[in-house]
Scaffold this active site. Sequence first.
Site, mmCIF file in Angstrom:
data_model
loop_
_atom_site.group_PDB
_atom_site.id
_atom_site.type_symbol
_atom_site.label_atom_id
_atom_site.label_comp_id
_atom_site.label_asym_id
_atom_site.label_seq_id
_atom_site.Cartn_x
_atom_site.Cartn_y
_atom_site.Cartn_z
ATOM 1 N N GLY A 166 0.849 -1.193 0.000
ATOM 2 C CA GLY A 166 0.000 0.000 0.000
ATOM 3 C C GLY A 166 0.879 1.236 0.000
ATOM 4 O O GLY A 166 2.003 1.208 0.500
ATOM 5 N N GLN A 196 2.919 9.999 0.895
ATOM 6 C CA GLN A 196 4.191 9.303 1.138
ATOM 7 C C GLN A 196 5.207 9.610 0.036
ATOM 8 O O GLN A 196 6.403 9.393 0.229
ATOM 9 C CB GLN A 196 3.980 7.789 1.225
ATOM 10 C CG GLN A 196 3.258 7.358 2.502
ATOM 11 C CD GLN A 196 3.188 5.843 2.598
ATOM 12 O OE1 GLN A 196 2.287 5.234 2.055
ATOM 13 N NE2 GLN A 196 4.153 5.235 3.266
ATOM 14 N N CYS A 199 5.624 0.056 7.577
ATOM 15 C CA CYS A 199 5.286 1.206 6.747
ATOM 16 C C CYS A 199 6.533 1.647 5.984
ATOM 17 O O CYS A 199 7.606 1.755 6.579
ATOM 18 C CB CYS A 199 4.781 2.339 7.638
ATOM 19 S SG CYS A 199 4.356 3.839 6.726
ATOM 20 N N LEU A 200 6.379 1.893 4.689
ATOM 21 C CA LEU A 200 7.534 2.313 3.891
ATOM 22 C C LEU A 200 8.098 3.643 4.386
ATOM 23 O O LEU A 200 9.268 3.938 4.155
ATOM 24 C CB LEU A 200 7.147 2.417 2.405
ATOM 25 C CG LEU A 200 6.746 1.098 1.728
ATOM 26 C CD1 LEU A 200 6.287 1.352 0.299
ATOM 27 C CD2 LEU A 200 7.886 0.097 1.742
ATOM 28 N N HIS A 232 -4.753 1.476 7.158
ATOM 29 C CA HIS A 232 -3.406 2.038 7.320
ATOM 30 C C HIS A 232 -3.189 3.188 6.321
ATOM 31 O O HIS A 232 -2.710 4.260 6.694
ATOM 32 C CB HIS A 232 -2.372 0.920 7.113
ATOM 33 C CG HIS A 232 -0.941 1.366 7.193
ATOM 34 N ND1 HIS A 232 -0.087 0.958 8.187
ATOM 35 C CD2 HIS A 232 -0.210 2.185 6.393
ATOM 36 C CE1 HIS A 232 1.106 1.507 7.995
ATOM 37 N NE2 HIS A 232 1.049 2.261 6.911
ATOM 38 N N GLU A 233 -3.558 2.958 5.060
ATOM 39 C CA GLU A 233 -3.343 3.984 4.029
ATOM 40 C C GLU A 233 -4.282 5.169 4.228
ATOM 41 O O GLU A 233 -3.894 6.320 4.030
ATOM 42 C CB GLU A 233 -3.522 3.385 2.626
ATOM 43 C CG GLU A 233 -2.564 2.255 2.280
ATOM 44 C CD GLU A 233 -1.113 2.595 2.549
ATOM 45 O OE1 GLU A 233 -0.731 3.774 2.380
ATOM 46 O OE2 GLU A 233 -0.353 1.702 2.954
ATOM 47 N N HIS A 261 -2.863 7.559 6.582
ATOM 48 C CA HIS A 261 -1.852 8.457 6.012
ATOM 49 C C HIS A 261 -2.505 9.723 5.466
ATOM 50 O O HIS A 261 -1.998 10.826 5.666
ATOM 51 C CB HIS A 261 -1.092 7.759 4.875
ATOM 52 C CG HIS A 261 0.046 6.908 5.341
ATOM 53 N ND1 HIS A 261 1.049 7.373 6.164
ATOM 54 C CD2 HIS A 261 0.350 5.607 5.097
ATOM 55 C CE1 HIS A 261 1.916 6.403 6.404
ATOM 56 N NE2 HIS A 261 1.507 5.316 5.770
HETATM 57 ZN ZN ZN Z 1 2.375 3.477 5.841
#
Ligand code: ZN
Length: 188
Positions: A46, A51, A98-99, A140-141, A144
Amino acid sequence: MAILPIYTYDAAVLRAKTEDVQAPDQEIIELVMNMFETMNKAKGIGLAANQVGIGKSIFVVDIGEEDEDGEGRSNPLVFINPQIIEVWGDDVSFEEGCLSVPNVREDVIRPESLVVKYRDLNFEEQEMEADDLLARVIQHEYDHLEGIFFTDYLKGLKKRLLKPTLRKIMKGEVDADYKLAKGILEPA
Ligand code: ZN
């Protein structure tokens, strides 16, 4: 397509609430394509637009099987202006990563099912019911886009133990197997 650098904890663009897309023009379509490319190269499932430094209400998800050529996965989904309109089911604990928070994995409790309303790349309104891993990634996304990190949910000792690691990430003292946008934005 281009691989975009990924902004890390606690960049201002990741702490600000994103703006709705009015209509997907060529720029948005290109952004979405680049987000998939960036997510796949980073082995993520995701990725939210902020991000990669763009404060728009868009995220992409792919929890499909990895393609044999390693060039991505098999079930790409795009969510534009998403709204989670209903959640239900058990509160499930699951280890998230998470990236934007490299090398950190922590258990987060979230409801197991949801309905999300969103627009697709044709800007048509869609509604999707999701469970389990898909519901997990969507939540989660979606966070963000609201300026929330999964690490914000940690409490007490776990939170205190993680603090030095998060501080290092904020200072850019972090490495990942993918391109990071270190030092481009001041921390919020
Ligand atoms: Zn994330």
